[in-house]
Enzyme design. Structure first.
Site, PDB file in Angstrom:
ATOM      1  CB  CYS A   1      -0.939  -0.009   1.192  1.00  0.00           C
ATOM      2  SG  CYS A   1      -2.017  -1.460   1.247  1.00  0.00           S
TER       3      CYS A   1
ATOM      4  CG  HIS B   1      -3.110   3.231   2.763  1.00  0.00           C
ATOM      5  ND1 HIS B   1      -3.793   3.012   1.588  1.00  0.00           N
ATOM      6  CD2 HIS B   1      -3.075   2.034   3.406  1.00  0.00           C
ATOM      7  CE1 HIS B   1      -4.149   1.741   1.516  1.00  0.00           C
ATOM      8  NE2 HIS B   1      -3.726   1.132   2.617  1.00  0.00           N
TER       9      HIS B   1
ATOM     10  CG  ASN C   1      -6.696  -0.970   1.904  1.00  0.00           C
ATOM     11  OD1 ASN C   1      -6.026  -0.535   0.970  1.00  0.00           O
ATOM     12  ND2 ASN C   1      -6.145  -1.556   2.957  1.00  0.00           N
TER      13      ASN C   1
END
Length: 297
Positions: free
Chosen positions: A90, A224, A254
């Site tokens: 990520c 994030h 996500n």
């Protein structure tokens, strides 16, 4: 929709994750989404693919083991420059920024395309409500060219491979004797939460200190979009107001490394970002890896 085949509900998902809806690949191909994002970024930047000196693609998993996804994107947009894939989970957008900045400072490039293309919904077991409710697919891209807007980047990593991982079997050979099994995405939620909050808070504090700034001097902090509770914990650590933390996790979930560039683009398009604004980007992912970048518009 998820409650039709999972023991879950909106009342269970939303308070724990902050996710109301997200985008999931059905008949699309990830490379098509990546190419579309790349072309939009080029158009926004006012340059052509022929002017690119380098392409960096951040991706965790896709249908191709080889060739690399960046080569497919290169052909799809009509570029001829070198390209490379990275897998930094990520945090891939931050790591790609660091690579691009290093290449620029070495005098090797002027125009760099970063593409983050991810389909994390292909990773978990969709019978596992603890992981399958979290993720959404997406692609985001950015063009970097000459300038001094990137004021600093901080990267960190800590090997903890048992906390968040997926394994898949490869083609057998006549000599393989070890046991190999496919394992869908496994996640120890509390460990990931603790790492994310600590790593992001540390990275942000470090990058601000290196530039003689505090969190009070920053206009926007783009994190994030992994989990709303993680975002709130980092916000509380930095002692900053909600309005400094734009979020889209409610509508995207996500989306791995594409999370940061998608959020950045949405903030730009809705007029939230103004010339002279100071922005901190921060992301964290499996490995564990994390990174933060300070950008002045």
């Amino acid at each position: 929709m998820l409650a039709e085949f999972l023991d879950t509900s909106d009342e269970w998902i939303y308070p724990r994750t902050g996710v109301k809806s997200r985008y999931v690949i059905s008949d699309e191909k990830l490379e098509e989404m990546a190419i579309e994002a790349a072309n939009k970024a080029l158009a926004d930047a006012g340059i052509t693919a022929a002017e690119l000196d380098y392409i960096i693609c951040s991706n965790v998993v896709n249908e191709y083991i080889t060739p690399q996804l960046s080569c497919i994107i290169q052909g799809g947009i009509g570029a001829t420059c070198p390209c490379i894939d990275i897998n930094c989970a990520c945090a891939g957008f931050i790591y790609a920024l660091d690579i691009a900045e290093s290449q620029y400072r070495a005098g090797r490039v002027r125009n760099v395309l970063i593409v983050c293309a991810e389909e994390p919904t292909r990773m978990p077991d969709w019978a596992d409500r603890s992981t399958s409710v979290l993720f959404g697919d997406g692609a985001g891209a950015a063009v970097l060219t000459g300038g001094d807007n990137i004021k600093g980047i901080s990267l960190s990593s800590a090997s903890a491979t048992d906390k968040l991982y997926q394994k898949r079997t490869l083609q057998p050979t006549p000599y393989i004797t070890k046991e190999e099994i496919d394992i869908p995405l496994q996640m120890k939620g509390q460990d990931v939460f603790k790492f994310a909050v600590k790593a992001s808070s540390t990275d942000i504090t470090k990058i601000l200190a290196q530039n003689n700034l505090t969190a009070n001097d920053v206009d926007h902090i783009l994190l994030h979009q992994a989990n709303i509770r993680i975002i709130h914990a980092i916000r509380d650590f930095l002692k900053q107001p909600d309005d400094k933390f734009p979020v889209n996790i409610e509508s995207h979930g996500n989306s791995s490394s594409s999370s940061c560039p998608i959020l950045l683009d949405e903030c730009r398009r809705n007029g939230r970002l103004l010339p002279g604004d100071k922005i901190v980007l921060s992301a964290f992912g499996a490995g564990f890896v994390s990174g933060a970048a300070l950008i002045e518009l």
